[in-house]
Design an enzyme around this catalytic site. Structure first.
Site, PDB file in Angstrom:
ATOM      1  N   ASP A   1      -1.780   0.666   7.966  1.00 37.56           N
ATOM      2  CA  ASP A   1      -1.643   1.015   6.388  1.00 37.56           C
ATOM      3  C   ASP A   1      -1.022  -0.695   6.544  1.00 37.56           C
ATOM      4  OD1 ASP A   1      -1.382   3.755   5.664  1.00 37.56           O
ATOM      5  OD2 ASP A   1      -0.297   3.545   7.683  1.00 37.56           O
TER       6      ASP A   1
ATOM      7  N   GLU B   1      -1.206  -1.345  -5.034  1.00 32.30           N
ATOM      8  CA  GLU B   1      -2.340  -0.913  -4.984  1.00 32.30           C
ATOM      9  C   GLU B   1      -1.831   0.192  -6.113  1.00 32.30           C
ATOM     10  OE1 GLU B   1      -5.313   0.986  -1.427  1.00 32.30           O
ATOM     11  OE2 GLU B   1      -4.316   2.255  -2.723  1.00 32.30           O
TER      12      GLU B   1
ATOM     13  N   ASP C   1       0.818  -1.484   0.218  1.00 33.87           N
ATOM     14  CA  ASP C   1       0.148   0.014   0.160  1.00 33.87           C
ATOM     15  C   ASP C   1       1.399   1.239  -0.013  1.00 33.87           C
ATOM     16  OD1 ASP C   1      -2.143   1.920   0.347  1.00 33.87           O
ATOM     17  OD2 ASP C   1      -1.896   1.110   2.044  1.00 33.87           O
TER      18      ASP C   1
END
Length: 164
Positions: A139, A67, A8
């Protein structure tokens, strides 16, 4: 057996998660954050690159799931996010890992069932699906959710391929 390294990305905090997939079984291998506590962007990007490279060397994953960049309201933030994402991808490609990309809404929908899920919902579902003792840092949970999404989509691709 496949080891998935998921990221991420962020220019200040880059969450990561590593899971092993054996058929439909997922095993948690590790997670955490690469924190860049320096002010200038080039130094932060260097720390992200070094951190990602070190994690790849340690865990020897089979692929990277990351992502996709989303369109943020703040263009400067989106550019910094894209650069952080870019150095993570370069680190993976330099070590011969294939890269798979997933949209944030797709990850939330896969893990929680709603593309508009809250971070706390993602943390809870990651904890439940990976049978963890407590919620991972936000996260890191997002990264683990990306890994779970990759496992789900790769497993479905295997099923589709074997049907022919």
């Amino acid at each position: 057996m496949t080891v998935i390294f998921a990221i991420d990305p962020g220019s200040r905090i880059t969450g990561y998660g590593i899971v092993r997939q054996e058929g439909r079984m997922l095993t948690y291998l590790g997670s955490g954050c690469i924190r860049t506590k320096v002010e200038d962007l080039p130094s932060r990007l260097k720390l992200i690159y070094s951190g990602v490279s070190a994690i790849i060397t340690q865990f020897q994953p089979d692929c990277l799931a990351i992502e996709q960049v989303f369109i943020a309201k703040n263009a400067d933030s989106a550019l910094k996010l894209g650069q952080a994402r870019g150095v993570a991808i370069v680190a993976a490609v330099n070590l011969a890992l294939p890269v798979f990309e997933y949209a944030a809404r797709q990850v939330k929908k896969t893990v929680v069932g709603s593309g508009a899920a809250e971070k706390t919902q993602v943390q809870y579902m990651v904890r439940t699906l990976l049978k963890l003792q407590s919620n991972p840092q936000a996260d890191a949970a997002d990264a683990l959710a990306i890994a779970i999404t990759h496992c789900h989509f790769s497993q479905n691709a295997l099923v589709r391929r074997s049907a022919y």
